[in-house]
Design a protein around this motif. Structure first.
Motif, PDB file in Angstrom:
ATOM      1  N   TYR A  94       0.808  -1.348   0.061  1.00 42.32           N
ATOM      2  CA  TYR A  94      -0.106  -0.032  -0.447  1.00 42.32           C
ATOM      3  C   TYR A  94       1.096   1.176   0.120  1.00 42.32           C
ATOM      4  N   TYR A  95       0.413   2.089  -1.291  1.00 44.44           N
ATOM      5  CA  TYR A  95       1.239   3.265  -1.169  1.00 44.44           C
ATOM      6  C   TYR A  95       0.743   4.497  -0.830  1.00 44.44           C
ATOM      7  N   CYS A  96       1.018   6.118  -0.074  1.00 44.46           N
ATOM      8  CA  CYS A  96       0.434   7.172   0.065  1.00 44.46           C
ATOM      9  C   CYS A  96       0.399   7.112  -1.417  1.00 44.46           C
ATOM     10  N   GLY A  97      -0.164   8.584  -1.664  1.00 42.78           N
ATOM     11  CA  GLY A  97       0.017   9.562  -2.073  1.00 42.78           C
ATOM     12  C   GLY A  97      -0.593  11.102  -1.736  1.00 42.78           C
ATOM     13  N   ALA A  98       0.763  12.590  -2.679  1.00 41.20           N
ATOM     14  CA  ALA A  98       0.534  13.797  -1.959  1.00 41.20           C
ATOM     15  C   ALA A  98      -0.016  14.129  -3.795  1.00 41.20           C
ATOM     16  N   ALA A  99      -1.250  14.786  -4.117  1.00 38.55           N
ATOM     17  CA  ALA A  99      -0.849  15.933  -4.749  1.00 38.55           C
ATOM     18  C   ALA A  99      -1.403  16.967  -4.916  1.00 38.55           C
ATOM     19  N   SER A 100      -0.866  18.431  -4.720  1.00 37.52           N
ATOM     20  CA  SER A 100      -1.121  19.106  -4.605  1.00 37.52           C
ATOM     21  C   SER A 100      -2.641  20.395  -5.996  1.00 37.52           C
ATOM     22  N   LEU A 101      -3.307  19.713  -6.211  1.00 33.64           N
ATOM     23  CA  LEU A 101      -4.016  19.934  -7.446  1.00 33.64           C
ATOM     24  C   LEU A 101      -4.714  18.962  -8.038  1.00 33.64           C
ATOM     25  N   GLY A 102      -5.609  18.682  -8.583  1.00 32.86           N
ATOM     26  CA  GLY A 102      -6.206  17.649  -9.374  1.00 32.86           C
ATOM     27  C   GLY A 102      -7.534  17.147  -8.955  1.00 32.86           C
ATOM     28  N   VAL A 103      -8.116  16.170  -8.926  1.00 29.89           N
ATOM     29  CA  VAL A 103      -9.245  15.710  -8.501  1.00 29.89           C
ATOM     30  C   VAL A 103      -9.805  14.725  -8.065  1.00 29.89           C
ATOM     31  N   VAL A 104     -10.412  14.531  -7.049  1.00 26.52           N
ATOM     32  CA  VAL A 104     -11.534  14.421  -6.295  1.00 26.52           C
ATOM     33  C   VAL A 104     -11.461  12.727  -6.530  1.00 26.52           C
ATOM     34  N   GLY A 105     -10.628  11.705  -6.403  1.00 25.48           N
ATOM     35  CA  GLY A 105     -11.529  10.823  -8.001  1.00 25.48           C
ATOM     36  C   GLY A 105     -10.844   9.647  -8.373  1.00 25.48           C
ATOM     37  N   ARG A 106     -11.404   9.317  -8.485  1.00 27.53           N
ATOM     38  CA  ARG A 106     -10.399   7.755  -9.362  1.00 27.53           C
ATOM     39  C   ARG A 106      -9.679   8.417  -9.814  1.00 27.53           C
ATOM     40  N   GLY A 107      -9.994   9.601 -10.879  1.00 26.18           N
ATOM     41  CA  GLY A 107      -8.258  10.182 -11.315  1.00 26.18           C
ATOM     42  C   GLY A 107      -7.203  11.070 -10.539  1.00 26.18           C
ATOM     43  N   PHE A 108      -7.362  10.246  -9.184  1.00 25.84           N
ATOM     44  CA  PHE A 108      -6.289  11.274  -8.217  1.00 25.84           C
ATOM     45  C   PHE A 108      -4.524  10.924  -9.067  1.00 25.84           C
ATOM     46  N   ALA A 109      -3.627  11.987  -9.383  1.00 21.34           N
ATOM     47  CA  ALA A 109      -2.849  11.373  -9.805  1.00 21.34           C
ATOM     48  C   ALA A 109      -1.168  12.630  -8.570  1.00 21.34           C
ATOM     49  N   PRO A 110      -1.168  11.023  -8.001  1.00 17.53           N
ATOM     50  CA  PRO A 110       0.002  11.776  -7.101  1.00 17.53           C
ATOM     51  C   PRO A 110       0.801  12.615  -7.174  1.00 17.53           C
ATOM     52  N   ASP A 111       1.322  13.905  -6.973  1.00 16.03           N
ATOM     53  CA  ASP A 111       3.308  14.334  -7.497  1.00 16.03           C
ATOM     54  C   ASP A 111       4.246  13.319  -7.082  1.00 16.03           C
ATOM     55  N   TYR A 112       3.437  12.668  -5.113  1.00 17.66           N
ATOM     56  CA  TYR A 112       4.932  12.775  -4.617  1.00 17.66           C
ATOM     57  C   TYR A 112       4.287  11.428  -3.649  1.00 17.66           C
ATOM     58  N   TRP A 113       4.967  10.255  -3.583  1.00 20.65           N
ATOM     59  CA  TRP A 113       4.642   9.204  -3.635  1.00 20.65           C
ATOM     60  C   TRP A 113       5.086   8.870  -2.086  1.00 20.65           C
ATOM     61  N   GLY A 114       4.472   7.646  -1.204  1.00 21.03           N
ATOM     62  CA  GLY A 114       5.862   6.931  -0.175  1.00 21.03           C
ATOM     63  C   GLY A 114       5.921   5.391  -0.499  1.00 21.03           C
ATOM     64  N   GLN A 115       7.146   5.199   0.278  1.00 17.61           N
ATOM     65  CA  GLN A 115       8.223   4.001   0.155  1.00 17.61           C
ATOM     66  C   GLN A 115       6.793   2.565   0.134  1.00 17.61           C
ATOM     67  N   GLY A 116       5.635   2.678   0.536  1.00 18.90           N
ATOM     68  CA  GLY A 116       4.787   1.608   1.051  1.00 18.90           C
ATOM     69  C   GLY A 116       5.097   0.548   1.937  1.00 18.90           C
ATOM     70  N   THR A 117       3.857  -0.043   2.162  1.00 21.16           N
ATOM     71  CA  THR A 117       4.352  -0.882   3.378  1.00 21.16           C
ATOM     72  C   THR A 117       3.125  -2.412   3.249  1.00 21.16           C
ATOM     73  N   GLN A 118       3.385  -3.271   3.298  1.00 23.02           N
ATOM     74  CA  GLN A 118       3.421  -4.984   2.938  1.00 23.02           C
ATOM     75  C   GLN A 118       2.034  -4.976   4.248  1.00 23.02           C
ATOM     76  N   VAL A 119       0.631  -5.218   2.951  1.00 28.81           N
ATOM     77  CA  VAL A 119      -0.616  -6.120   3.699  1.00 28.81           C
ATOM     78  C   VAL A 119      -0.557  -7.286   3.418  1.00 28.81           C
ATOM     79  N   THR A 120      -0.671  -8.073   4.467  1.00 29.72           N
ATOM     80  CA  THR A 120      -0.903  -9.613   4.211  1.00 29.72           C
ATOM     81  C   THR A 120      -2.041  -9.917   4.586  1.00 29.72           C
ATOM     82  N   VAL A 121      -2.670 -10.437   3.779  1.00 36.64           N
ATOM     83  CA  VAL A 121      -3.909 -11.205   4.459  1.00 36.64           C
ATOM     84  C   VAL A 121      -4.475 -12.476   4.169  1.00 36.64           C
ATOM     85  N   SER A 122      -4.046 -13.648   5.289  1.00 34.56           N
ATOM     86  CA  SER A 122      -3.690 -14.757   5.246  1.00 34.56           C
ATOM     87  C   SER A 122      -5.758 -15.461   5.283  1.00 34.56           C
ATOM     88  N   SER A 123      -5.689 -16.155   4.302  1.00 35.64           N
ATOM     89  CA  SER A 123      -7.107 -17.262   4.283  1.00 35.64           C
ATOM     90  C   SER A 123      -7.134 -18.134   5.781  1.00 35.64           C
TER      91      SER A 123
END
Length: 123
Positions: A94-123
């Motif tokens: 899972y990655y976090c992103g930040a955008a100074s402009l743009g839509v609050v919707g599926r078209g959200f396009a970050p200018d900056y990204w984090g490095q990510g954190t792993q989420v694992t869900v076992s059945s």
């Protein structure tokens, strides 16, 4: 410039909950729309959720609606993703992103990204 650091990932069983956090540096955090993406092994990165800079508006991909909640605390420069009723198909980085402009919707396009954190869900 905004630096993002995610935390809160881990290994859980199906049906459990996790809360991801994304801490941002910089004094202008409150002016950025913030969101989450995820990338499962062998798949492209996909949009999960976004929240507007004041926290008034939020948008989710269909597969997480009703289970995930995005929120932010501008005083702490942090955005959260509360994940409930987790499923094995939620397993991803899972990655976090930040955008100074743009839509609050599926078209959200970050200018900056984090490095990510792993989420694992076992059945």
């Amino acid at each position: 410039q905004v630096q993002l650091v995610e935390s809160g990932g881990g290994l859980v069983q199906a049906g459990a909950s996790l809360r991801l956090s994304c801490a941002a540096s910089g004094r202008t955090f409150s002016s950025y729309n913030m969101g989450w993406f995820r990338q499962a092994p062998g798949k492209e990165r996909e949009f999960v959720a976004v929240i507007s800079w004041r926290g008034v508006s939020a948008y989710y991909t269909d597969s997480v609606k009703g289970r995930f909640t995005i929120s932010r605390d501008n005083a702490k420069n942090t955005v959260y993703l509360q994940m409930n009723s987790l499923k094995p198909e939620d397993t991803a980085v899972y990655y976090c992103g930040a955008a100074s402009l743009g839509v609050v919707g599926r078209g959200f396009a970050p200018d900056y990204w984090g490095q990510g954190t792993q989420v694992t869900v076992s059945s």
